[in-house]
Write an enzyme that holds these catalytic residues in place. Structure first.
Site, PDB file in Angstrom:
ATOM      1  CB  ALA A  23       1.052 -10.131   8.795  1.00  0.00           C
ATOM      2  CG  PHE A  34       4.071  -2.841  10.400  1.00  0.00           C
ATOM      3  CD1 PHE A  34       3.971  -1.497  10.107  1.00  0.00           C
ATOM      4  CD2 PHE A  34       3.986  -3.758   9.366  1.00  0.00           C
ATOM      5  CE1 PHE A  34       3.792  -1.059   8.801  1.00  0.00           C
ATOM      6  CE2 PHE A  34       3.813  -3.330   8.070  1.00  0.00           C
ATOM      7  CZ  PHE A  34       3.714  -1.973   7.779  1.00  0.00           C
ATOM      8  CB  VAL A 102       8.783  -6.275   3.778  1.00  0.00           C
ATOM      9  CG1 VAL A 102       7.591  -5.692   3.038  1.00  0.00           C
ATOM     10  CG2 VAL A 102       8.712  -5.932   5.270  1.00  0.00           C
ATOM     11  CG  HIS A 118       3.069  -5.134   0.576  1.00  0.00           C
ATOM     12  ND1 HIS A 118       2.239  -5.501   1.627  1.00  0.00           N
ATOM     13  CD2 HIS A 118       2.236  -4.791  -0.450  1.00  0.00           C
ATOM     14  CE1 HIS A 118       0.968  -5.386   1.241  1.00  0.00           C
ATOM     15  NE2 HIS A 118       0.953  -4.964  -0.002  1.00  0.00           N
ATOM     16  CB  CYS A 129      18.724   9.221  -7.402  1.00  0.00           C
ATOM     17  SG  CYS A 129      19.988   8.384  -6.385  1.00  0.00           S
ATOM     18  CB  SER A 186      -6.853  -9.992   7.729  1.00  0.00           C
ATOM     19  OG  SER A 186      -6.152  -8.810   7.339  1.00  0.00           O
TER      20      SER A 186
END
Length: 238
Positions: A23, A34, A102, A118, A129, A186
């Site tokens: 991050a 987040f 992401v 991720h 599906c 981290s």
């Protein structure tokens, strides 16, 4: 020899250098972290929203949270550190990037060999599906056109397994690397935090907080990911 020049020497000697990012790489582009303890959205702990339980049983809350994450990405773009890593790939200095992020910034900057551990927030699909859908369909809270299932971003929710192909690729490249550079994470999130220990090569850590990792890495840089990469890149070109 100072740390920058030491790393430059290692980069020049290495035949296989891999980068692992978290991050802290994206926050310098203005993307909120987040997973921060305070929670950046409605003062709610994201782990209570970004999970299967919320997706299946409180979809309105889940949907609102991820719409907010999409909104938070608007106006954000890769920074100079991302572009340096893309340039290093083109020049053969690094061979691979594995990331916990992401947002897709590594690919947007020009890296082609990227494992998104991720997932990607941009890869919307049906939870039931797996059929692909558009981000617009998700925003408008439409259902899957194939099975009428709920749409979701293609990210790994808390409690889900990582994408098998991305994980196996990252694991293999790190295991066989001469040099692994860990940037902006981290190393608190399992199982990605296990990856650095899998290499037999040299380990470098770049993060705003490095205390507690002194025994785990051969070289540590405390500070901004972007500024540290700029310093290393300048020395490489010098």
């Amino acid at each position: 020899m100072d740390k920058v020049n030491q790393l430059v020497d290692w980069l020049r000697q290495s035949t296989k250098t891999v980068v692992l990012t978290g991050a802290g790489m994206s926050t310098e582009s203005g993307v909120p972290d987040f997973r921060s303890k305070s929670g950046w959205w409605r003062n709610i702990d994201p782990s209570t929203v970004a999970n299967i339980q919320a997706l299946e049983h409180d979809y309105d809350l889940f949907h609102a949270f991820y719409c907010a994450r999409f909104e938070a990405l608007k106006g954000c773009e890769p920074h100079e550190g991302h572009r340096i890593l893309a340039d290093w790939e083109k020049r053969g200095i690094i061979v691979h990037v594995a990331t916990q992020n992401v947002d897709g910034f590594h690919k947007a900057a020009g890296n082609t060999k990227v494992d998104e551990l991720h997932g990607s927030i941009h890869a919307v699909r049906c939870h039931k599906c797996g059929h692909e859908a558009s981000a617009q369909a998700f925003f408008e809270q439409e259902t899957c056109t194939v099975c009428e299932g709920k749409l979701r971003p293609g990210i790994v929710l808390f409690g889900e397994l990582l994408p098998e192909d991305a994980w196996n690729s990252a694991l293999h490249t790190i295991k066989t690397a001469d040099l692994v550079i860990v940037i902006g994470t981290s190393l608190q999130v399992y199982p990605v935090n296990q990856l650095p220990s899998m290499t037999r090569g040299k380990l470098v850590y770049i993060n705003r907080e490095v205390h507690g990792f002194e025994r785990d890495f051969d070289l540590l840089f405390e500070g901004s990911a972007k500024e540290t990469l700029q310093q290393i890149d300048a020395a490489l070109k010098g």
